[in-house]
Design a protein around this motif. Structure first.
Motif, PDB file in Angstrom:
ATOM      1  N   LEU A   8      -0.274   2.071  -1.393  1.00 38.03           N
ATOM      2  CA  LEU A   8      -1.321   2.520  -2.313  1.00 38.03           C
ATOM      3  C   LEU A   8      -0.742   3.704  -3.090  1.00 38.03           C
ATOM      4  CD1 LEU A   8      -4.377   2.491   0.116  1.00 38.03           C
ATOM      5  CD2 LEU A   8      -3.706   0.708  -1.471  1.00 38.03           C
ATOM      6  N   ARG A  14      -1.570   1.341   3.485  1.00 36.77           N
ATOM      7  CA  ARG A  14      -2.594   0.667   4.266  1.00 36.77           C
ATOM      8  C   ARG A  14      -1.915  -0.346   5.175  1.00 36.77           C
ATOM      9  NH1 ARG A  14      -6.642  -1.956   0.559  1.00 36.77           N
ATOM     10  NH2 ARG A  14      -5.496  -3.889   0.702  1.00 36.77           N
ATOM     11  N   ARG A  24     -10.630  -8.228   8.308  1.00 33.97           N
ATOM     12  CA  ARG A  24      -9.491  -7.320   8.199  1.00 33.97           C
ATOM     13  C   ARG A  24      -9.833  -6.028   8.925  1.00 33.97           C
ATOM     14  NH1 ARG A  24      -8.580  -5.219   3.354  1.00 33.97           N
ATOM     15  NH2 ARG A  24     -10.664  -5.707   2.613  1.00 33.97           N
ATOM     16  N   ARG A  31      -1.501  10.399   2.214  1.00 36.20           N
ATOM     17  CA  ARG A  31      -0.365  11.324   2.140  1.00 36.20           C
ATOM     18  C   ARG A  31      -0.675  12.669   2.753  1.00 36.20           C
ATOM     19  NH1 ARG A  31       2.113  10.288  -3.379  1.00 36.20           N
ATOM     20  NH2 ARG A  31       3.027   8.256  -2.955  1.00 36.20           N
ATOM     21  N   ASP A  46     -13.264  -8.830   0.453  1.00 39.68           N
ATOM     22  CA  ASP A  46     -12.482  -7.889  -0.348  1.00 39.68           C
ATOM     23  C   ASP A  46     -12.898  -6.444  -0.064  1.00 39.68           C
ATOM     24  OD1 ASP A  46     -11.229  -9.995  -1.605  1.00 39.68           O
ATOM     25  OD2 ASP A  46     -12.728 -10.096  -3.195  1.00 39.68           O
ATOM     26  N   ALA A  47     -14.174  -6.272   0.315  1.00 40.91           N
ATOM     27  CA  ALA A  47     -14.714  -4.921   0.480  1.00 40.91           C
ATOM     28  C   ALA A  47     -14.677  -4.500   1.937  1.00 40.91           C
ATOM     29  CB  ALA A  47     -16.140  -4.882  -0.044  1.00 40.91           C
ATOM     30  N   CYS A  48     -15.006  -3.256   2.188  1.00 40.93           N
ATOM     31  CA  CYS A  48     -15.017  -2.739   3.544  1.00 40.93           C
ATOM     32  C   CYS A  48     -16.420  -2.302   3.934  1.00 40.93           C
ATOM     33  CB  CYS A  48     -14.073  -1.553   3.677  1.00 40.93           C
ATOM     34  SG  CYS A  48     -12.381  -2.092   3.704  1.00 40.93           S
TER      35      CYS A  48
ATOM     36  N   GLU B  76       2.626  12.800  -7.829  1.00 39.37           N
ATOM     37  CA  GLU B  76       1.795  11.857  -7.102  1.00 39.37           C
ATOM     38  C   GLU B  76       2.516  10.545  -6.829  1.00 39.37           C
ATOM     39  OE1 GLU B  76      -2.243  10.822  -8.648  1.00 39.37           O
ATOM     40  OE2 GLU B  76      -2.416  12.967  -8.334  1.00 39.37           O
ATOM     41  N   TYR B  77       3.388  10.148  -7.740  1.00 42.56           N
ATOM     42  CA  TYR B  77       4.066   8.873  -7.570  1.00 42.56           C
ATOM     43  C   TYR B  77       5.545   9.086  -7.328  1.00 42.56           C
ATOM     44  CZ  TYR B  77      -0.171   7.386  -9.933  1.00 42.56           C
ATOM     45  OH  TYR B  77      -1.468   7.186 -10.280  1.00 42.56           O
ATOM     46  N   GLU B  81       7.685   3.749  -6.244  1.00 41.31           N
ATOM     47  CA  GLU B  81       6.346   3.203  -6.488  1.00 41.31           C
ATOM     48  C   GLU B  81       6.195   2.796  -7.947  1.00 41.31           C
ATOM     49  OE1 GLU B  81       3.606   5.624  -3.242  1.00 41.31           O
ATOM     50  OE2 GLU B  81       3.812   6.396  -5.263  1.00 41.31           O
ATOM     51  N   ALA B 134      -9.237   7.786  -8.750  1.00 42.36           N
ATOM     52  CA  ALA B 134      -8.830   7.960  -7.349  1.00 42.36           C
ATOM     53  C   ALA B 134      -9.957   8.604  -6.546  1.00 42.36           C
ATOM     54  CB  ALA B 134      -7.573   8.822  -7.275  1.00 42.36           C
ATOM     55  N   ILE B 137     -12.690   5.992  -5.877  1.00 42.07           N
ATOM     56  CA  ILE B 137     -12.281   5.044  -4.844  1.00 42.07           C
ATOM     57  C   ILE B 137     -12.417   5.670  -3.453  1.00 42.07           C
ATOM     58  CG2 ILE B 137     -10.299   3.792  -3.893  1.00 42.07           C
ATOM     59  CD1 ILE B 137      -9.348   3.411  -6.800  1.00 42.07           C
ATOM     60  N   LEU B 143     -10.929   2.632  -0.042  1.00 38.11           N
ATOM     61  CA  LEU B 143      -9.482   2.668   0.176  1.00 38.11           C
ATOM     62  C   LEU B 143      -8.998   1.378   0.830  1.00 38.11           C
ATOM     63  CD1 LEU B 143      -8.913   6.303   1.435  1.00 38.11           C
ATOM     64  CD2 LEU B 143      -8.219   5.314  -0.733  1.00 38.11           C
ATOM     65  N   ASN B 145     -10.311  -1.579   0.434  1.00 37.85           N
ATOM     66  CA  ASN B 145     -10.679  -2.786  -0.301  1.00 37.85           C
ATOM     67  C   ASN B 145      -9.459  -3.503  -0.866  1.00 37.85           C
ATOM     68  OD1 ASN B 145     -13.201  -1.802   0.226  1.00 37.85           O
ATOM     69  ND2 ASN B 145     -13.978  -2.138  -1.830  1.00 37.85           N
ATOM     70  N   ARG B 146      -9.593  -4.813  -1.002  1.00 37.31           N
ATOM     71  CA  ARG B 146      -8.445  -5.584  -1.460  1.00 37.31           C
ATOM     72  C   ARG B 146      -8.142  -5.376  -2.940  1.00 37.31           C
ATOM     73  NH1 ARG B 146      -9.150 -11.369  -0.384  1.00 37.31           N
ATOM     74  NH2 ARG B 146      -7.177 -11.501  -1.483  1.00 37.31           N
ATOM     75  N   GLU B 147      -9.146  -4.949  -3.734  1.00 39.39           N
ATOM     76  CA  GLU B 147      -8.881  -4.766  -5.157  1.00 39.39           C
ATOM     77  C   GLU B 147      -8.230  -3.403  -5.449  1.00 39.39           C
ATOM     78  OE1 GLU B 147     -11.899  -4.619  -3.924  1.00 39.39           O
ATOM     79  OE2 GLU B 147     -12.892  -2.810  -4.663  1.00 39.39           O
ATOM     80  N   THR B 148      -8.255  -2.506  -4.450  1.00 37.93           N
ATOM     81  CA  THR B 148      -7.746  -1.151  -4.703  1.00 37.93           C
ATOM     82  C   THR B 148      -6.279  -1.100  -5.154  1.00 37.93           C
ATOM     83  OG1 THR B 148      -9.412  -0.194  -3.279  1.00 37.93           O
ATOM     84  CG2 THR B 148      -7.460   1.126  -3.647  1.00 37.93           C
ATOM     85  N   PRO B 149      -5.348  -1.851  -4.499  1.00 37.91           N
ATOM     86  CA  PRO B 149      -3.968  -1.828  -4.992  1.00 37.91           C
ATOM     87  C   PRO B 149      -3.855  -2.298  -6.446  1.00 37.91           C
ATOM     88  CG  PRO B 149      -4.056  -2.860  -2.840  1.00 37.91           C
ATOM     89  CD  PRO B 149      -5.474  -2.645  -3.265  1.00 37.91           C
ATOM     90  N   LEU B 152      -4.839   0.635  -8.636  1.00 42.68           N
ATOM     91  CA  LEU B 152      -3.802   1.667  -8.616  1.00 42.68           C
ATOM     92  C   LEU B 152      -2.581   1.221  -9.402  1.00 42.68           C
ATOM     93  CD1 LEU B 152      -4.122   2.799  -4.900  1.00 42.68           C
ATOM     94  CD2 LEU B 152      -4.965   3.980  -6.919  1.00 42.68           C
TER      95      LEU B 152
END
Lengths: 160, 397
Positions: A8, A14, A24, A31, A46-48, B76-77, B81, B134, B137, B143, B145-149, B152
């Motif tokens: 991420l 993750r 999941r 960090r 997809d969500a948590c 940050e990156y 990345e 950020a 989210i 954090l 969730n599958r769409e988060t990457p 980002l």
């Protein structure tokens, strides 16, 4: 077990597994050191449903709780033939008089007759720890003994 | 009264009111950026109270604010990345660029602001606020969730695009000839590539140069290096901000984490001053004439960002709810839109109305973005319910 690792960018990493029931479950390591326990939603994979921040202590303890079941099951199986003997997990709580002190100082075996067979820390098993092993809060001790002996052992760890 | 006394009093009053505004923003779960802008509008030219004593200090402070904003973005990156992000998400990044750059360009053309104005407004509407995204989210517990990457990755692409865009913008604003502009772009592309290579291969060496166990030494080295790099970049007309950004990328690992921790409070202070100065230089009287266009842009570019996130999400096999969450998370515009507009206004190469439009637009988007992100799911459910309730024509048998 297949651990899926997703970077991420700017946040952390993750790591998650997909359970047999299709959910999941995993950890987001940020960090800045924060750890979040994540569990996916059944209705929307997809969500948590939860994203729970854990301190390092809490994370380690949770890991011990999850990891110890197998070990305890195995030990219980081994002691099944001996009547009156059972296995119990005892947590070294924060503020325990033996936090940051050695195992020898507890005098557990002499005082309770129960014996410590393993310590679980940060998801790792320390088998047959020596008397100079230093206990820390969050350690999960796997103790074998009689029911009364186990009660005494738990009392020693909590109150000294 | 002595000038220095006046400056201190005015600066103190401004920072204090920003603190109060920030607290207010925190309480209602809002990004403080729009409130800082409003604060600037109040104090500045044509505002309710005119403060002139702090102008010389705050101009320099706001320059430092931009440098620190970009330095922190770079920190940050990691270079790795950025490179993997670019490889995985370049198509989504291009879709994002085309869909969101165009509305700004069109509005600038309609308003007759010329090619320079178009280039600036395109940048203002293109770049999402990675800071707000950020935070949204994290706050909404997404954090895991599958769409988060996916979200980002798009933000990473945008930030790399900034490394190319800002030098181009700087060259154009400086009124360089076509050939001069091309060579600046060439230089900046070369430098960006070089820095990425250095950061990938010898990132540890760069980190070792600035690293120190002494907090004070570390802070001074960091800021000194950042200002020096930014200044040299600016002298070469490659944009001070990009110099700082690239330095941030070159610093990696634990050093980067420590640097981010040390710099964060300073970034917050100077960035706040930067937003205020931008507001100070915007005459509130110029806002009403462009309000209609700001609203139009807000609606259109919310939809184009949602479309971007939706499309990128769909490509990753994410469900409809996830696509809606990805799209709405990208809607917020903030710090970097103001950085772009700030560069343009400071150069004097654009009409003052551009500052008014950019301010109003960012005010709207910084508030609208988090709200849309929060209500993405109930919104989708509502849409689904309305669509389902509409009676469908049953074919006669």
């Amino acid at each position: 077990m297949n651990v899926i690792e997703t970077k991420l960018p700017g946040i952390g990493v993750r790591r998650e597994i997909v359970t047999g029931s299709g959910r999941r479950v995993g950890i987001v390591s940020q960090r800045d050191g924060e750890i979040d326990l994540i569990i996916s939603k059944a209705s929307d994979p997809d969500a948590c449903i939860a994203s729970i921040p854990l301190t390092a202590d809490e994370g380690a303890t949770l890991g011990n709780l999850l990891g110890s079941r197998q070990l305890v099951a195995q030990l219980t199986e081994e002691h099944r033939d001996v009547p009156g003997i059972s296995t119990r997990q005892i947590l070294v709580e924060r503020g325990s008089p033996f936090e940051n002190r050695t195992l020898g100082e507890t005098g557990m075996r002499t005082r309770s007759g129960a014996s410590l067979v393993a310590v679980l820390r940060s998801g790792e098993v320390q088998a047959s720890p020596s008397p100079d092993f230093v206990l820390a809060a969050g350690d999960l001790l796997v103790v074998v003994g009689t029911s009364a002996g186990l009660d005494t052992a738990a009392d020693i760890l909590r109150h000294g | 009264m002595e000038t220095s006394a006046l400056t201190l009093i005015e600066l103190g009053a401004i920072l204090l009111s920003l603190g109060i505004l920030g607290r207010l923003a925190g309480r209602i779960g809002l990004s403080p950026i729009p409130l800082y802008l409003i604060g600037g509008l109040f104090f500045g030219r044509g505002g309710i109270i005119e403060l002139e004593g702090v102008l010389t200090f705050s101009e320099v402070a706001s320059e430092i604010g931009v440098v620190l904003l970009l330095l922190m973005l770079g920190l940050e990156y990691t270079a790795k990345e950025l490179v993997t992000g670019l490889r995985q998400s370049w198509l989504a990044g291009v879709v994002d660029l085309v869909l969101n750059f165009t509305p700004g360009v069109l509005v600038a053309v309609i308003l007759g602001w010329g090619p320079v104005g178009a280039l600036v407004m395109g940048g203002v509407t293109y770049i999402s606020s990675s800071g707000i995204a950020a935070k949204v989210i994290g706050d909404l517990g997404r954090l895991g969730n599958r769409e988060t990457p996916t979200i980002l990755a798009i933000l990473v692409f945008e930030d790399l695009a900034m490394a190319i865009y800002l030098p181009v913008l700087t060259a154009v604003l400086a009124g360089l000839s076509f050939a001069g502009g091309l060579s600046t772009v060439g230089i900046s592309l070369l430098v960006v590539t070089l820095v990425l290579v250095i950061a990938l291969r010898w990132g540890n060496a760069v980190s070792a140069v600035v690293d120190s166990t002494d907090r004070e030494v570390f802070l001074l080295t960091l800021i000194g290096a950042a200002l020096l790099v930014a200044g040299i970049a600016s002298a070469l007309q490659v944009s001070a901000a990009v110099g700082a950004f690239l330095l941030g990328i070159a610093i990696s690992g634990v050093t980067a984490e420590n640097a981010a921790r040390v710099l964060e409070p300073l970034r917050d202070l100077f960035a706040a001053i930067f937003f205020v100065v931008f507001g100070l230089n915007t005459d509130p009287a110029t806002i009403p004439p462009v309000l209609g266009f700001a609203l139009l842009l807000a609606v259109v570019t919310s939809l184009t960002k949602i479309a971007t996130g939706w499309w990128a999400g769909a490509r990753q096999g994410i469900g409809r709810m996830g696509r809606a969450r990805a799209g709405t998370a990208l809607v917020a515009r903030g710090e970097f839109s103001i950085v772009i507009a700030g560069l343009a206004v400071a150069s004097g190469a654009v009409v003052p109305e551009l500052a008014a439009l950019a301010t109003t637009y960012v005010l709207l988007m910084a508030v609208l973005g988090p709200v849309l992100a929060r209500f993405a799911e109930p919104g989708m459910e509502l849409i689904d319910r309305v669509v389902k309730r509409t009676p469908k024509a049953v074919p006669a048998t």
